[in-house]
Scaffold this motif. Structure first.
Motif, PDB file in Angstrom:
ATOM      1  N   LEU A 216       0.858  -1.176   0.000  1.00  0.00           N
ATOM      2  CA  LEU A 216       0.000   0.000   0.000  1.00  0.00           C
ATOM      3  C   LEU A 216       0.900   1.234   0.000  1.00  0.00           C
ATOM      4  O   LEU A 216       1.935   1.251   0.671  1.00  0.00           O
ATOM      5  CB  LEU A 216      -0.849  -0.033   1.282  1.00  0.00           C
ATOM      6  CG  LEU A 216      -2.135   0.757   1.336  1.00  0.00           C
ATOM      7  CD1 LEU A 216      -3.097   0.337   0.242  1.00  0.00           C
ATOM      8  CD2 LEU A 216      -2.806   0.556   2.712  1.00  0.00           C
ATOM      9  N   GLN A 238       0.669   5.164  -9.129  1.00  0.00           N
ATOM     10  CA  GLN A 238      -0.248   4.055  -9.459  1.00  0.00           C
ATOM     11  C   GLN A 238       0.098   3.487 -10.840  1.00  0.00           C
ATOM     12  O   GLN A 238       0.112   2.268 -11.027  1.00  0.00           O
ATOM     13  CB  GLN A 238      -1.700   4.553  -9.432  1.00  0.00           C
ATOM     14  CG  GLN A 238      -2.741   3.450  -9.610  1.00  0.00           C
ATOM     15  CD  GLN A 238      -2.933   2.588  -8.348  1.00  0.00           C
ATOM     16  OE1 GLN A 238      -3.408   3.061  -7.333  1.00  0.00           O
ATOM     17  NE2 GLN A 238      -2.551   1.318  -8.427  1.00  0.00           N
ATOM     18  N   TRP A 251      -3.248  -9.701  -4.527  1.00  0.00           N
ATOM     19  CA  TRP A 251      -3.478  -8.306  -4.121  1.00  0.00           C
ATOM     20  C   TRP A 251      -2.743  -7.364  -5.070  1.00  0.00           C
ATOM     21  O   TRP A 251      -1.555  -7.537  -5.329  1.00  0.00           O
ATOM     22  CB  TRP A 251      -2.969  -8.102  -2.691  1.00  0.00           C
ATOM     23  CG  TRP A 251      -3.031  -6.674  -2.229  1.00  0.00           C
ATOM     24  CD1 TRP A 251      -1.987  -5.792  -2.144  1.00  0.00           C
ATOM     25  CD2 TRP A 251      -4.176  -5.958  -1.776  1.00  0.00           C
ATOM     26  NE1 TRP A 251      -2.412  -4.577  -1.678  1.00  0.00           N
ATOM     27  CE2 TRP A 251      -3.756  -4.651  -1.437  1.00  0.00           C
ATOM     28  CE3 TRP A 251      -5.530  -6.282  -1.630  1.00  0.00           C
ATOM     29  CZ2 TRP A 251      -4.639  -3.678  -0.956  1.00  0.00           C
ATOM     30  CZ3 TRP A 251      -6.406  -5.308  -1.142  1.00  0.00           C
ATOM     31  CH2 TRP A 251      -5.955  -4.028  -0.815  1.00  0.00           C
ATOM     32  N   THR A 252      -3.451  -6.355  -5.555  1.00  0.00           N
ATOM     33  CA  THR A 252      -2.790  -5.328  -6.361  1.00  0.00           C
ATOM     34  C   THR A 252      -2.551  -4.116  -5.467  1.00  0.00           C
ATOM     35  O   THR A 252      -3.508  -3.574  -4.909  1.00  0.00           O
ATOM     36  CB  THR A 252      -3.704  -4.918  -7.549  1.00  0.00           C
ATOM     37  OG1 THR A 252      -4.114  -6.107  -8.204  1.00  0.00           O
ATOM     38  CG2 THR A 252      -2.964  -4.011  -8.511  1.00  0.00           C
ATOM     39  N   LYS A 254      -2.307  -0.605  -3.852  1.00  0.00           N
ATOM     40  CA  LYS A 254      -3.097   0.606  -4.118  1.00  0.00           C
ATOM     41  C   LYS A 254      -2.285   1.831  -3.719  1.00  0.00           C
ATOM     42  O   LYS A 254      -1.484   1.770  -2.793  1.00  0.00           O
ATOM     43  CB  LYS A 254      -4.374   0.598  -3.267  1.00  0.00           C
ATOM     44  CG  LYS A 254      -5.223  -0.647  -3.374  1.00  0.00           C
ATOM     45  CD  LYS A 254      -6.130  -0.594  -4.582  1.00  0.00           C
ATOM     46  CE  LYS A 254      -7.063  -1.787  -4.664  1.00  0.00           C
ATOM     47  NZ  LYS A 254      -6.490  -3.105  -4.453  1.00  0.00           N
ATOM     48  N   LEU A 256      -2.846   5.677  -2.401  1.00  0.00           N
ATOM     49  CA  LEU A 256      -3.824   6.619  -1.871  1.00  0.00           C
ATOM     50  C   LEU A 256      -3.110   7.919  -1.526  1.00  0.00           C
ATOM     51  O   LEU A 256      -1.884   7.998  -1.569  1.00  0.00           O
ATOM     52  CB  LEU A 256      -4.474   6.046  -0.607  1.00  0.00           C
ATOM     53  CG  LEU A 256      -5.134   4.670  -0.750  1.00  0.00           C
ATOM     54  CD1 LEU A 256      -5.458   4.105   0.616  1.00  0.00           C
ATOM     55  CD2 LEU A 256      -6.382   4.766  -1.603  1.00  0.00           C
ATOM     56  N   GLN A 272      -8.583   0.160   3.317  1.00  0.00           N
ATOM     57  CA  GLN A 272      -7.781  -0.665   2.400  1.00  0.00           C
ATOM     58  C   GLN A 272      -7.025  -1.763   3.155  1.00  0.00           C
ATOM     59  O   GLN A 272      -6.874  -2.874   2.661  1.00  0.00           O
ATOM     60  CB  GLN A 272      -6.781   0.203   1.633  1.00  0.00           C
ATOM     61  CG  GLN A 272      -7.393   0.957   0.461  1.00  0.00           C
ATOM     62  CD  GLN A 272      -8.037   0.041  -0.562  1.00  0.00           C
ATOM     63  OE1 GLN A 272      -7.554  -1.058  -0.835  1.00  0.00           O
ATOM     64  NE2 GLN A 272      -9.160   0.476  -1.117  1.00  0.00           N
ATOM     65  N   TYR A 276      -7.305  -5.645   2.473  1.00  0.00           N
ATOM     66  CA  TYR A 276      -6.107  -6.466   2.245  1.00  0.00           C
ATOM     67  C   TYR A 276      -6.139  -7.701   3.143  1.00  0.00           C
ATOM     68  O   TYR A 276      -5.928  -8.834   2.707  1.00  0.00           O
ATOM     69  CB  TYR A 276      -4.868  -5.613   2.543  1.00  0.00           C
ATOM     70  CG  TYR A 276      -3.550  -6.350   2.522  1.00  0.00           C
ATOM     71  CD1 TYR A 276      -2.814  -6.461   1.345  1.00  0.00           C
ATOM     72  CD2 TYR A 276      -3.026  -6.936   3.686  1.00  0.00           C
ATOM     73  CE1 TYR A 276      -1.599  -7.133   1.324  1.00  0.00           C
ATOM     74  CE2 TYR A 276      -1.818  -7.608   3.673  1.00  0.00           C
ATOM     75  CZ  TYR A 276      -1.106  -7.704   2.495  1.00  0.00           C
ATOM     76  OH  TYR A 276       0.098  -8.372   2.472  1.00  0.00           O
TER      77      TYR A 276
END
Ligand code: GDP
Length: 349
Positions: A216, A238, A251-252, A254, A256, A272, A276
């Motif tokens: 993340l 991103q 899991w990709t 992310k 933020l 998030q 996860y």
């Protein structure tokens, strides 16, 4: 006077006043205190984990053993970013949010800079003022005076104790300057990388390897004049991570953005993290990661002990061989072979 006091080791949480402090509790008393959530006892137990005195180590091992069956029930989150990215401000704001969700939070730090410079990058400044006064939070600075490996092992053991004391959310904070990230990565369930807006392509001095470890990302200080730049960095990051090798855990990562000042974006980060956790628990990768970490630490600890023993017994011959290898008088492999044969001989004596 107990060993802990006489060694001058702070019991963490109890200020030294020059007045004789209470004797060191027994392992059973420690465990009872920890399991009942007593933060002062927890802090003293961590001091034992950090101590290098054999008697403390022995007691610490007993405590850890007894606490292990009560540990594991938490989400362990690694948080990193270069100095100035806003880690402590973020942890304060994010930590308070996590606590408002009914969680009990322990914040641990790994700061190897204190071994190199004698001072620490994470600093002795008053950090996390609200958190440090909150009943549901426990904050422990980095152990010092040790190798990174030593600091990391102690932090990992500290995680177990905090979990046994009922802390269900663990933050492990580290400075984003290299090595320590790998150590943190090997003890957390999720790795959160804080990024500064507008640092562009150089990716803010953060090594690509570290970015690839992150689950993340959060661009910090997304407020006021900085908001648009933060959004740009968020979008750029991103798209950059699309080129990273894909995770087998489903899991990709992310990206933020958030502001610790306006609190905008803070609750989304927690959402998030929960997402996860849900994803990885349902596909089994949460457990797989922890099992892999346990194996990694087994291997690490064995090699650390063996190497330590090897060098202490073989120092004379090792130096000799090193010199011969440097002068090309013997190949590295032959030298290693000789050293190992001699080590075995000395071990049998
Ligand atoms: P660390 O070195 O990574 O722990 O960073 P700090 O938390 O000490 O923050 C570095 C500087 O950035 C301080 O002056 C903070 O006041 C400022 N800062 C941190 N978070 C924010 C934020 O969300 N918005 C703004 N505007 N400033 C922030």
């Amino acid at each position: 006077m107990s060993g802990l006091e006489s060694s001058g080791v702070s019991s963490g949480g109890v200020r030294s006043t020059g007045i004789r402090r209470k004797a060191l509790p027994s392992a059973e008393e420690f465990v009872k205190g920890i399991l009942s959530g007593n933060k002062m006892i927890l802090a003293r137990a961590i001091t034992l984990v950090e101590s290098s005195l054999p008697a403390h180590k022995e007691l610490a091992e007993k405590i850890i053993d007894a606490c292990l069956p009560h540990s594991g029930n938490s989400v362990r989150i690694g948080i990193t970013g270069i100095p100035g990215v806003g880690k402590s401000t973020f942890i304060e704001a994010f930590g308070m949010h996590v606590i408002s969700q009914g969680k009990k939070l322990a914040v641990l730090t790994i700061d190897p800079s204190s071994q190199i410079s004698g001072g620490s990058i994470l600093g002795d400044k008053t950090r996390m003022f609200d958190l440090s006064r909150n009943d549901s939070a426990f904050i422990r600075p980095s152990p010092s005076g040790d190798s990174l490996g030593g600091v990391a092992r102690k932090t990992r053991e500290t995680i177990y104790l905090c979990e046994a004391a009922g802390f269900d959310t663990i933050f492990v904070e580290t400075v984003g300057v290299g090595q320590s990230e790998t150590a943190v990565h090997s003890m957390v369930d999720l790795f959160l990388l804080l990024m500064i807006a507008g640092a562009g392509d150089e990716l803010q001095g953060i090594k690509r390897g570290i970015m690839e470890m992150a689950d993340l990302f959060a661009v910090t200080k997304a407020d006021g004049d900085n908001k648009a730049r933060a959004e740009l960095t968020r979008v750029e990051t991103q798209s950059a991570i699309h080129f990273f090798p894909s995770n087998e855990n489903g899991w990709t990562p992310k990206v933020l953005s958030c502001s610790a000042v306006t609190k905008e974006g803070i609750s989304e980060i927690w959402t998030q993290i929960l997402e996860y956790e849900k994803t990885l628990k349902s596909n089994g990768y949460f457990e797989i990661r922890r099992t892999d970490q346990a194996k990694y630490w087994l291997e690490e600890t064995v090699s650390e002990h063996l190497m330590g023993d090897f060098y202490s017994r073989m120092k004379d011959l090792y130096q000799d061989m090193e010199e011969k290898v440097s002068q090309h008088k013997i190949s590295s492999f032959q030298a290693a072979e000789k050293l190992i044969q001699e080590y075995r001989k000395r071990n049998h004596k």
